[in-house]
Design a protein around this motif. Structure first.
Motif, mmCIF file in Angstrom:
data_model
loop_
_atom_site.group_PDB
_atom_site.id
_atom_site.type_symbol
_atom_site.label_atom_id
_atom_site.label_comp_id
_atom_site.label_asym_id
_atom_site.label_seq_id
_atom_site.Cartn_x
_atom_site.Cartn_y
_atom_site.Cartn_z
ATOM 1 N N GLU A 1 1.957 10.365 -19.125
ATOM 2 C CA GLU A 1 0.556 10.435 -19.332
ATOM 3 C C GLU A 1 -0.332 10.056 -17.952
ATOM 4 O O GLU A 1 0.040 9.207 -17.188
ATOM 5 N N GLU A 2 -1.463 10.332 -18.090
ATOM 6 C CA GLU A 2 -2.586 10.171 -17.079
ATOM 7 C C GLU A 2 -2.528 8.538 -16.691
ATOM 8 O O GLU A 2 -2.384 8.019 -15.412
ATOM 9 N N ARG A 3 -2.720 7.622 -17.468
ATOM 10 C CA ARG A 3 -2.773 6.455 -17.463
ATOM 11 C C ARG A 3 -1.393 5.580 -17.051
ATOM 12 O O ARG A 3 -1.313 4.490 -16.296
ATOM 13 N N ASP A 4 -0.218 6.351 -16.801
ATOM 14 C CA ASP A 4 1.156 6.015 -16.433
ATOM 15 C C ASP A 4 1.095 5.890 -14.992
ATOM 16 O O ASP A 4 1.955 5.061 -14.366
ATOM 17 N N ILE A 5 0.304 6.845 -14.354
ATOM 18 C CA ILE A 5 0.365 6.929 -12.769
ATOM 19 C C ILE A 5 0.004 5.523 -12.215
ATOM 20 O O ILE A 5 0.971 5.251 -11.278
ATOM 21 N N PRO A 6 -1.013 4.961 -12.412
ATOM 22 C CA PRO A 6 -1.413 3.865 -11.675
ATOM 23 C C PRO A 6 -0.593 2.626 -12.090
ATOM 24 O O PRO A 6 -0.175 1.651 -11.225
ATOM 25 N N LEU A 7 -0.066 2.708 -13.482
ATOM 26 C CA LEU A 7 0.765 1.670 -13.691
ATOM 27 C C LEU A 7 2.064 1.670 -12.926
ATOM 28 O O LEU A 7 2.711 0.558 -12.547
ATOM 29 N N ALA A 8 2.705 2.694 -12.796
ATOM 30 C CA ALA A 8 3.839 2.973 -11.977
ATOM 31 C C ALA A 8 3.718 2.793 -10.571
ATOM 32 O O ALA A 8 4.562 1.868 -9.972
ATOM 33 N N ALA B 1 0.819 -1.339 -0.015
ATOM 34 C CA ALA B 1 0.133 -0.074 -0.019
ATOM 35 C C ALA B 1 0.749 1.186 -0.007
ATOM 36 O O ALA B 1 0.824 2.307 -0.620
ATOM 37 N N ALA B 2 2.053 1.222 0.768
ATOM 38 C CA ALA B 2 2.898 2.517 0.893
ATOM 39 C C ALA B 2 3.568 2.681 -0.447
ATOM 40 O O ALA B 2 3.632 4.026 -0.828
ATOM 41 N N THR B 3 4.270 1.764 -1.106
ATOM 42 C CA THR B 3 4.848 1.933 -2.230
ATOM 43 C C THR B 3 3.958 2.293 -3.289
ATOM 44 O O THR B 3 4.290 3.334 -4.091
ATOM 45 N N PHE B 4 2.615 1.692 -3.446
ATOM 46 C CA PHE B 4 1.782 2.189 -4.624
ATOM 47 C C PHE B 4 1.406 3.703 -4.463
ATOM 48 O O PHE B 4 1.508 4.451 -5.180
ATOM 49 N N ALA B 5 1.100 4.063 -2.913
ATOM 50 C CA ALA B 5 0.633 5.532 -2.600
ATOM 51 C C ALA B 5 1.855 6.484 -3.058
ATOM 52 O O ALA B 5 1.513 7.701 -3.462
ATOM 53 N N VAL B 6 2.896 5.960 -2.520
ATOM 54 C CA VAL B 6 4.168 6.968 -2.580
ATOM 55 C C VAL B 6 4.428 7.187 -4.274
ATOM 56 O O VAL B 6 4.864 8.238 -4.604
ATOM 57 N N ALA B 7 4.645 6.020 -4.806
ATOM 58 C CA ALA B 7 4.872 6.149 -6.239
ATOM 59 C C ALA B 7 3.900 6.985 -7.122
ATOM 60 O O ALA B 7 4.225 7.979 -7.736
ATOM 61 N N ALA B 8 2.596 6.863 -6.826
ATOM 62 C CA ALA B 8 1.505 7.207 -7.714
ATOM 63 C C ALA B 8 1.258 8.937 -6.872
ATOM 64 O O ALA B 8 1.161 9.727 -7.929
ATOM 65 N N GLY B 9 1.610 8.916 -5.802
ATOM 66 C CA GLY B 9 1.564 10.525 -5.161
ATOM 67 C C GLY B 9 2.474 11.385 -5.731
ATOM 68 O O GLY B 9 2.478 12.304 -6.201
ATOM 69 N N LEU B 10 3.641 10.821 -5.992
ATOM 70 C CA LEU B 10 4.853 11.674 -6.310
ATOM 71 C C LEU B 10 4.702 11.808 -7.774
ATOM 72 O O LEU B 10 4.987 13.180 -8.111
ATOM 73 N N LEU B 11 4.041 10.919 -8.774
ATOM 74 C CA LEU B 11 3.903 11.296 -10.150
ATOM 75 C C LEU B 11 2.795 12.334 -10.268
ATOM 76 O O LEU B 11 2.692 13.028 -11.278
ATOM 77 N N LEU B 12 1.630 12.057 -9.483
ATOM 78 C CA LEU B 12 0.784 13.154 -9.657
ATOM 79 C C LEU B 12 1.270 14.400 -9.219
ATOM 80 O O LEU B 12 0.862 15.430 -9.992
ATOM 81 N N VAL B 13 2.232 14.510 -8.328
ATOM 82 C CA VAL B 13 2.750 15.980 -7.907
ATOM 83 C C VAL B 13 3.649 16.186 -9.553
ATOM 84 O O VAL B 13 3.470 17.514 -9.502
ATOM 85 N N VAL B 14 4.420 15.154 -9.854
ATOM 86 C CA VAL B 14 5.319 15.761 -11.108
ATOM 87 C C VAL B 14 4.325 16.180 -12.071
ATOM 88 O O VAL B 14 4.444 17.203 -12.903
ATOM 89 N N ARG B 15 3.282 15.374 -12.442
ATOM 90 C CA ARG B 15 2.100 15.856 -13.537
ATOM 91 C C ARG B 15 1.497 17.170 -13.226
ATOM 92 O O ARG B 15 1.551 17.974 -14.018
ATOM 93 N N ARG B 16 1.341 17.497 -12.212
ATOM 94 C CA ARG B 16 0.607 18.755 -11.770
ATOM 95 C C ARG B 16 1.544 20.035 -11.859
ATOM 96 O O ARG B 16 1.251 20.962 -12.384
ATOM 97 N N ALA B 17 2.846 19.580 -11.480
ATOM 98 C CA ALA B 17 3.864 20.726 -11.400
ATOM 99 C C ALA B 17 3.899 20.915 -12.980
ATOM 100 O O ALA B 17 4.405 22.237 -13.385
ATOM 101 N N ARG B 18 4.093 20.135 -13.852
ATOM 102 C CA ARG B 18 4.286 20.374 -15.188
ATOM 103 C C ARG B 18 2.971 21.156 -15.875
ATOM 104 O O ARG B 18 3.221 22.147 -16.419
ATOM 105 N N GLY B 19 1.932 20.715 -15.487
ATOM 106 C CA GLY B 19 0.713 21.479 -16.009
ATOM 107 C C GLY B 19 0.881 22.757 -15.421
ATOM 108 O O GLY B 19 0.689 23.557 -16.380
ATOM 109 N N ARG B 20 1.378 23.137 -14.325
ATOM 110 C CA ARG B 20 1.485 24.603 -13.954
ATOM 111 C C ARG B 20 2.550 25.407 -14.707
ATOM 112 O O ARG B 20 2.369 26.637 -14.858
ATOM 113 N N SER B 21 3.613 24.583 -15.178
ATOM 114 C CA SER B 21 4.663 25.246 -15.639
ATOM 115 C C SER B 21 4.414 25.461 -17.340
ATOM 116 O O SER B 21 5.177 26.240 -17.849
ATOM 117 N N GLU B 22 3.200 24.872 -17.660
ATOM 118 C CA GLU B 22 3.178 25.000 -19.145
ATOM 119 C C GLU B 22 2.283 26.564 -19.672
ATOM 120 O O GLU B 22 1.856 26.906 -18.428
#
Lengths: 109, 233
Positions: free
Chosen positions: B36-43, A80-101
């Motif tokens: 991409e959006e779908r990469d997040i749950p896969l990662a 649970a922790a690895t899934f949450a940390v990995a997905a959470g980190l990438l959500l932050v990365v994706r949002r940060a990119r969205g703001r920087s565009e």
């Protein structure tokens, strides 16, 4: 594009099953590095882990007396922790990119 | 292969920490470009799966065990940049929650088990894949061979770190031969597990295997339903 949600759900169920049911049966022998350290005499240099008192240190949940259950629960917590940390980190990365565009991407319906 | 505190001195650990931070920053930057959006749950799934299988120590030679490192597996499934991040998250969780792998050695462990296996191993994967026919079976074979060799690369990385700042006074050449010897055996397990998992994913969702993207039929770039902008009929 095919949906990925079913794959992720099945994958997580398999992952949780490995962590809960199989990990209590894993070999408890020292791993390759630890064996070499013992054989070559540098295992004595190991310092105690700073978080050795953590409630899940050593892949055992404190307060659970059954060793197999304790290991299995630690496995589930880790999954649970690895899934949450990995997905959470990438959500932050994706949002940060969205703001920087320069022009924000349109909201998807 | 998790290094505890004490095996490697502070300067070497700090230097490895700097390499790890730099490498991870590059990975975040590269990932942000293409995520991409779908990469997040896969990662997330890849990280969780690597965590679970790292718990499954299998016996190798007398009184020794090994477990999957998972760097090549992650790199073949989601690409080397994202794969490195997945394995690094696993190492972070192991150090913080389970006291596995020293906090001062986190940089060393990220270098050996995430960067070296994901990038070194993925380079070997591409090399082996190029030598074989353009088939799914080749992707499976290349994954397995690269994963096995990736473990040996990681054991060599540890040996370099031990040569630079190892404690306990063991002879570097003895450590090198002992590390490589046992990790060749562990590598056989790593290669087998990696090949089986890649094969299983290829059989169910070949489109989700980064290392097999060259086998997919070419598609148009726009693959989702396209929504007309507001004001356009």
């Amino acid at each position: 594009m095919r949906r990925t949600a079913p794959f992720v759900v099945v994958g997580l169920v398999v992952t949780a099953a490995l962590a809960f049911f199989v990990s209590p049966h894993a070999s408890s022998s020292p791993d390759g590095l630890n064996k070499v350290a013992i054989d070559e005499g540098f295992d004595r240099t190991e310092q105690p882990h700073a978080l050795a008192d953590a409630p899940t240190a050593g892949y055992a949940v404190r307060g659970v007396d059954d060793d197999g259950l304790s290991t299995g629960l630690a496995g589930l917590i880790g999954v649970a922790a690895t899934f949450a940390v990995a997905a959470g980190l990438l959500l932050v990365v994706r949002r940060a990119r969205g703001r920087s565009e320069a022009t924000p991407a349109p909201a998807r319906g | 292969m998790h290094i505890p505190d004490g095996f490697i001195d502070a300067p070497t650990s700090l230097a490895a920490g700097a390499v790890a931070v730099t490498g991870l920053a590059v990975c975040v930057h590269k990932t942000a470009d293409s995520l991409e959006e779908r990469d997040i749950p896969l990662a997330g799934l890849t990280a969780a799966f690597v965590f679970a299988v790292q718990m499954l120590n299998f016996p190798v030679a007398s009184g020794t065990s090994g477990h999957l490192l998972g760097g090549v597996l992650a790199a073949v499934l989601v690409g080397p940049y994202l794969g490195t991040l997945c394995v690094s998250v696993v190492l972070l969780v192991q150090a913080l929650l389970f006291a596995d792998g020293g906090l001062s050695a986190l940089g060393l462990n990220v270098v050996n088990m995430a960067l070296v296996t994901s990038f070194g191993g993925y380079a070997l994967f591409l090399l082996v894949r190029r030598l074989l026919p353009r088939t799914r079976a080749s992707v499976v074979v290349a994954s397995g061979v690269a994963a096995g060799l990736g473990v040996v690369l990681a054991s060599l990385a540890f040996t370099v770190e031990y040569a630079l700042g190892g404690a306990g006074g063991a002879s570097v050449s003895t450590v090198a031969s002992a590390m490589v010897g046992v990790h060749v055996l562990i590598g056989i397990g790593e290669g087998t597990i990696t090949a089986l998992v890649v094969s299983a994913v290829l059989a169910t969702r070949p489109d989700l295997v980064h290392g097999a993207a060259h086998l997919l039929p070419h598609r148009r770039l726009v693959v989702g339903p396209r929504v007309a902008p507001e004001g356009v009929a």
